[in-house]
Design an enzyme around this catalytic site. Structure first.
Site: not given
Ligand code: PLP
Length: 382
Positions: A74-75, A184, A204, A242, A328
């Site tokens: 997701a990042t 989430q 994610s 890839t 995080c």
């Molecule tokens: N967005 C939210 C709300 C999250 O809780 C997280 C991870 O903690 C992320 C984004 C980032 O996801 P990823 O670990 O897949 O990069």
């Protein structure tokens, strides 16, 4: 680490244990080792696996397969969304509207846009810790090119009014790009592309019992987004490199295994949320920090007099795993809790308790047994 059977894992907002289907999916993706771009059968077989996973993710969101792009998580999805929107639109219009409670995966790229000259409007929750759709809608003007808002906050579980805000914004300002971090909420709440009205959605895999290192970005058909990662042109040139076939297979398998019983799981999570509230009330020293409209999967509590990290490590010794605020932030003080108007005296004593489909009442009982003995044993630290 002791035997896995006694491990009480209540940190599912940080990550989840991969389900059996995901592990099998990963193995399958390792066995079928071809490069999906190769023209021969080994490549075609790998490409078929990627397509199957794409189909599963698309079906779960109610969108077209061609609207799903696999990323490293997701990042990366949110960075692609935000910088892509800026590159395509940000030269003509320069306002970005977002909230003060976003995950750093959204907040930091938007900070960067501000450094690059964009005007960023960050909407805070009101005195009750609520972000209204109107407050977002009212911040959008003719100069706005991007609105980015998460669906479920990762520290409190608060649900933000994404569908209502984005639908109104699209009606008034059809050119504005809307992005939602759904990490989430996905596979936990009934998330559909149509009801969110989002042009871009970040997902994610590791938050839904899939593997770490993969995720997806939904891009509404017709919206052209410039690439962040450039190279061989994979993922229709939006995300070169890839494809990680094993991780993508694991992601698809996790989606398939969760897709059927979302409502039953949600019901169970609601029951656990109420049970947690009862246990807090019984304990006396523990309080729920956020009780507005929220996802039952993510819960913030405070235990009076016991600092988050002290209690976290005390519980860890009993094989009970929780988080202090957001995992995080790695122990950094969370500004997000203050934004949600969590009382100052609760801020240093916050624990995040987050559930999965496997969480039971017995897990919560064990948590509160642990909290009770910490209250007795660590009384001198208060
Ligand atoms: N967005 C939210 C709300 C999250 O809780 C997280 C991870 O903690 C992320 C984004 C980032 O996801 P990823 O670990 O897949 O990069």
């Amino acid at each position: 680490m002791k035997g896995l059977s006694v491990l009480i894992y209540l940190d599912n907002a940080a990550t989840t244990k991969p389900c059996d289907a995901a592990v099998q999916g990963i193995l399958k993706g390792l066995e079928v080792f071809g490069n999906p771009s190769s023209l021969h059968r080994c490549g075609v077989d790998a490409e078929l696996l990627v397509s199957d996973a794409r189909h599963a993710v698309a079906e779960s969101l109610g969108c077209l397969e061609e609207e799903i792009y696999f990323t490293s998580g997701a990042t990366e999805s949110s960075n692609t969304a935000i910088f892509g929107a800026f590159k395509s639109q940000g030269k003509r219009r320069h306002r970005v509207v977002t909230t003060t409670v976003e995950h750093p995966a959204t907040a930091r790229p938007i900070d960067e846009l501000e450094r690059l000259g964009c005007e960023v409007v960050r909407i805070s929750p009101d005195e009750n810790g609520v972000i209204s759709a109107e407050s977002i809608i009212d911040a959008v003007n003719e100069d706005t090119f991007l609105v980015s808002m998460m669906l479920v906050n990762n520290e409190t579980g608060a649900i933000l009014p994404v569908g209502k805000a984005f639908a109104a914004i699209h009606r008034r300002f059809p050119k504005v790009i809307t992005h939602c971090d759904c990490v989430q909420g996905y596979m936990k709440l009934p998330v559909r592309v149509k009801t969110l009205s989002a042009d871009l959605i970040s997902l994610s895999a590791h938050k839904i019992h899939g593997p770490k290192g993969t995720g997806a970005l939904y891009v509404r058909k017709g919206l052209h987004l410039p690439a962040l990662v450039m190279g061989g042109g994979q993922e229709k040139d939006l995300r070169s490199g890839t494809e990680s076939v094993p991780l993508i297979c694991g992601f698809g398998a996790a989606v398939k295994s969760l897709a059927g019983d979302l409502n039953d799981r949600l019901e169970r999570a609601r029951h656990l949320e109420s049970y947690l509230a009862e246990k807090c009330a019984e304990n006396g020293g523990a309080t729920l920090n956020y009780t507005g409209e929220k996802s039952p999967y993510v819960n913030s509590i405070s235990v009076a007099g016991l600092k988050s990290e002290v209690l976290l490590h005390y519980l860890e010794k009993k094989d009970i795993y929780v988080s202090s605020g957001s995992a995080c932030s790695k122990g950094k003080k969370s500004g997000v809790l203050a934004e949600f108007r969590i009382p100052v005296q609760n801020m240093d004593t916050t624990l995040r308790i987050s559930f999965s489909a496997e969480t039971t009442e017995a897990d919560i009982d064990a948590l509160f047994d642990g909290i009770k003995s910490a209250q007795a044993e660590l009384a001198h630290l208060r």
